[in-house]
Design a protein around this motif. Sequence first.
Motif, PDB file in Angstrom:
ATOM      1  N   LEU A 385       0.562  -1.188   0.123  1.00  0.00           N
ATOM      2  CA  LEU A 385       0.088   0.138  -0.041  1.00  0.00           C
ATOM      3  C   LEU A 385       1.005   1.167   0.060  1.00  0.00           C
ATOM      4  N   PHE A 386       1.835   1.168   0.584  1.00  0.00           N
ATOM      5  CA  PHE A 386       2.971   2.519   0.921  1.00  0.00           C
ATOM      6  C   PHE A 386       3.427   2.454  -0.568  1.00  0.00           C
ATOM      7  N   GLN A 387       3.890   1.643  -1.349  1.00  0.00           N
ATOM      8  CA  GLN A 387       4.263   1.738  -2.663  1.00  0.00           C
ATOM      9  C   GLN A 387       3.323   2.407  -3.768  1.00  0.00           C
ATOM     10  N   THR A 388       2.100   1.754  -3.282  1.00  0.00           N
ATOM     11  CA  THR A 388       0.898   2.239  -4.175  1.00  0.00           C
ATOM     12  C   THR A 388       0.559   3.653  -3.836  1.00  0.00           C
ATOM     13  N   SER A 389       0.899   4.090  -2.559  1.00  0.00           N
ATOM     14  CA  SER A 389       0.655   5.708  -2.195  1.00  0.00           C
ATOM     15  C   SER A 389       1.507   6.535  -3.139  1.00  0.00           C
ATOM     16  N   ARG A 390       2.877   6.160  -3.332  1.00  0.00           N
ATOM     17  CA  ARG A 390       3.701   7.107  -3.790  1.00  0.00           C
ATOM     18  C   ARG A 390       3.140   7.358  -5.084  1.00  0.00           C
ATOM     19  N   ARG A 391       2.673   6.515  -5.701  1.00  0.00           N
ATOM     20  CA  ARG A 391       2.221   6.823  -7.132  1.00  0.00           C
ATOM     21  C   ARG A 391       0.984   7.855  -7.208  1.00  0.00           C
ATOM     22  N   PHE A 392       0.253   7.930  -5.906  1.00  0.00           N
ATOM     23  CA  PHE A 392      -0.946   8.664  -6.191  1.00  0.00           C
ATOM     24  C   PHE A 392      -0.597   9.805  -4.892  1.00  0.00           C
ATOM     25  N   HIS A 393       0.478   9.876  -4.582  1.00  0.00           N
ATOM     26  CA  HIS A 393       0.866  11.049  -3.830  1.00  0.00           C
ATOM     27  C   HIS A 393      -0.034  11.207  -2.171  1.00  0.00           C
ATOM     28  N   VAL A 394      -0.185  10.074  -1.727  1.00  0.00           N
ATOM     29  CA  VAL A 394      -0.868   9.885  -0.492  1.00  0.00           C
ATOM     30  C   VAL A 394       0.255  10.459   0.649  1.00  0.00           C
ATOM     31  N   GLU A 395      -0.567  11.398   1.374  1.00  0.00           N
ATOM     32  CA  GLU A 395       0.212  12.128   2.527  1.00  0.00           C
ATOM     33  C   GLU A 395      -0.082  11.183   3.639  1.00  0.00           C
ATOM     34  N   ILE A 396       1.438  11.119   4.487  1.00  0.00           N
ATOM     35  CA  ILE A 396       1.074  10.193   5.668  1.00  0.00           C
ATOM     36  C   ILE A 396       0.550  11.030   7.005  1.00  0.00           C
ATOM     37  N   GLN A 397      -0.459  10.544   7.622  1.00  0.00           N
ATOM     38  CA  GLN A 397      -0.926  11.237   8.806  1.00  0.00           C
ATOM     39  C   GLN A 397      -0.351  10.982  10.077  1.00  0.00           C
ATOM     40  N   PRO A 398       0.524  11.913  10.570  1.00  0.00           N
ATOM     41  CA  PRO A 398       1.109  11.611  11.521  1.00  0.00           C
ATOM     42  C   PRO A 398       0.531  11.227  12.967  1.00  0.00           C
ATOM     43  N   GLN A 399      -0.923  11.658  13.051  1.00  0.00           N
ATOM     44  CA  GLN A 399      -1.642  11.206  14.273  1.00  0.00           C
ATOM     45  C   GLN A 399      -1.998   9.835  14.353  1.00  0.00           C
ATOM     46  N   LEU A 400      -1.859   8.946  13.069  1.00  0.00           N
ATOM     47  CA  LEU A 400      -2.290   7.791  13.177  1.00  0.00           C
ATOM     48  C   LEU A 400      -1.110   6.935  12.814  1.00  0.00           C
ATOM     49  N   VAL A 401       0.215   7.490  13.228  1.00  0.00           N
ATOM     50  CA  VAL A 401       1.407   6.597  13.213  1.00  0.00           C
ATOM     51  C   VAL A 401       1.397   5.552  14.341  1.00  0.00           C
ATOM     52  N   LEU A 402       1.019   5.956  15.435  1.00  0.00           N
ATOM     53  CA  LEU A 402       0.649   5.203  16.715  1.00  0.00           C
ATOM     54  C   LEU A 402      -0.496   4.145  16.560  1.00  0.00           C
ATOM     55  N   LEU A 403      -1.365   4.293  15.802  1.00  0.00           N
ATOM     56  CA  LEU A 403      -2.215   3.360  15.452  1.00  0.00           C
ATOM     57  C   LEU A 403      -1.759   2.253  14.588  1.00  0.00           C
ATOM     58  N   GLN A 404      -1.073   2.693  13.808  1.00  0.00           N
ATOM     59  CA  GLN A 404      -0.507   1.679  12.411  1.00  0.00           C
ATOM     60  C   GLN A 404       0.647   0.810  13.241  1.00  0.00           C
ATOM     61  N   LYS A 405       1.342   1.430  14.118  1.00  0.00           N
ATOM     62  CA  LYS A 405       2.480   0.485  14.891  1.00  0.00           C
ATOM     63  C   LYS A 405       1.673  -0.492  15.986  1.00  0.00           C
ATOM     64  N   THR A 406       0.607  -0.005  16.480  1.00  0.00           N
ATOM     65  CA  THR A 406      -0.158  -0.832  17.414  1.00  0.00           C
ATOM     66  C   THR A 406      -1.089  -1.901  16.709  1.00  0.00           C
ATOM     67  N   LEU A 407      -1.277  -1.522  15.365  1.00  0.00           N
ATOM     68  CA  LEU A 407      -1.944  -2.574  14.642  1.00  0.00           C
ATOM     69  C   LEU A 407      -1.109  -3.632  14.293  1.00  0.00           C
ATOM     70  N   LEU A 408       0.046  -3.365  13.765  1.00  0.00           N
ATOM     71  CA  LEU A 408       1.268  -4.288  13.766  1.00  0.00           C
ATOM     72  C   LEU A 408       1.498  -5.128  14.794  1.00  0.00           C
ATOM     73  N   ASN A 409       1.694  -4.553  16.042  1.00  0.00           N
ATOM     74  CA  ASN A 409       1.755  -5.313  17.359  1.00  0.00           C
ATOM     75  C   ASN A 409       0.629  -6.374  17.467  1.00  0.00           C
ATOM     76  N   ILE A 410      -0.699  -5.871  17.073  1.00  0.00           N
ATOM     77  CA  ILE A 410      -1.717  -6.858  17.501  1.00  0.00           C
ATOM     78  C   ILE A 410      -1.733  -8.008  16.481  1.00  0.00           C
ATOM     79  N   GLU A 411      -1.159  -7.614  15.294  1.00  0.00           N
ATOM     80  CA  GLU A 411      -1.175  -8.826  14.398  1.00  0.00           C
ATOM     81  C   GLU A 411      -0.004  -9.905  14.755  1.00  0.00           C
ATOM     82  N   GLY A 412       1.150  -9.322  15.035  1.00  0.00           N
ATOM     83  CA  GLY A 412       2.153 -10.071  15.603  1.00  0.00           C
ATOM     84  C   GLY A 412       1.943 -11.012  16.557  1.00  0.00           C
TER      85      GLY A 412
END
Length: 521
Positions: A385-412
Amino acid sequence: MSRFFRGIAICWVALRHGLDGLVLSGFSRPWVRALTRLLTLGRRLDAPRGQRLREALEELGPIFVKFGQVLSTRRDLMPPDIADELALLQDRVPPFDPEVAVATIERSFRKPLEEIFVSFDRTPVASASIAQVHFAVIRDREGQEREVAVKVLRPGMLAAIEKDLALMHMVAGWVSRLSADGKRLKPREVVGEFDNYLHDELDLVREAANAAQLRRNMAGLDLVLIPEVFWDWCHSDVMVMQRMQGVPISQIDTLRDIGVDIPKLARDGVTIFFTQVFRDGFFHADMHPGNIMVSTQPETFGRYISLDFGIVGSLTEVDKEYLAQNFTAFFRRDYKRVAELHVESGWVPADTRVNELEGAIRTVCEPYFDRPLKEISLGMVLLRLFQTSRRFHVEIQPQLVLLQKTLLNIEGLGRQLDPDLDLWSTAKPFLEQWMLEQLGPKRLWNELQAQGPHYAKMLPELPRLLHSYLGRPQQTQSEPIRQLLAEQKRTNRLLQGLLYSGLGFVLGLIVVQLVIRIRVL
């Protein structure tokens, strides 16, 4: 200059532990192999690579230890020997001198240790990157003895973190100026968020407040236990909380032997995460296995026990609604709606062609549905998805960085507990129910109850405002405006009807509030 020397120190530690060879070992070109052999000349690198990586991270300090903790949950992204070594960072970081811990406690409370605790075990039971924990006994306000866990901040943490954060801010500035993706990735904002959360971890009173909030939020959910905080024994460098009895969640064989339902435990973890995120907008954001236990007490057997509340995340109502709609659209495979949400939220430029973005998202996500978790790597999905986002110029949302990290923890964590867990089907009913509550009659009723007192306060002013508006003397108008007088009169009559309708609506709300209060009384 201090940042320059810190960068030199990081490179020196990496070379001394042979991390350069570890990084270059993945390249097959002959000149890279020759460079690897040249760099290892004259160095004794007898220890296994996982051990060398762990020791280097420990030597580099708390920020690098936290990085290793996150990596330790991603066994699908690294060899097992490295993952096993990094797992030691979760709660077995080398402890500091217990006498230093005692001195910190006595300095914080300005009393000898014997006057603070009934008993205090000087041998630490857990040691992490920020603090270490000792068991003790206190006498509460009712005079009863209570077993507690005492968390003591490591000495010199602020200075160590400030050096590394200064270096990270400098590198983020370079990325912003030199990288073509710098603006889209927002490295300065992301590092700024990380800076805030790390400084929050250094204040144990804030952590105690986080624990108290999570305990209230989770009181009605019989899936997780949050220790009670004893505020009379809390300080910015010391935190005292209820001692919890349980087995670390990483000891899966032990849990299975004592009768814990492991698949249910995995499903409960997903439910807890989505409840905290979408119901409360306040979630535990450091959910690696070192911070989670499973209760062995008969009355709470098999429930999660959450520990270490230094890092929590929060979401606004706008964030929650946007994320819930995204997740729901993903689970329904409605990729067009996902693309539309990205445009509506401003994550992608307004001129983005929705059908192209829809096709790109479908290409990434469709192959992973209907598979068990053991066949899905959320890390790889996010990477694509990150590689795809480069093509469409998706902007990273800093307030959701912790949520993304936690989601990876939950999956692990879910992968370790139950490789057959279907993350999608487990989360889908919860999110659909949440969306129904947000958009259905229950949400309307809650809003009416919440806004009723506000409308009741406005009610006495409505007749005066209505009379003042309708009784305004008409001013001399120019010929074009005079032609609109008839239309204005009709508009006034319509407005009058609407205002009286609104008055009736407000009166209805007041009656509802009175009925509710009478029932409560």
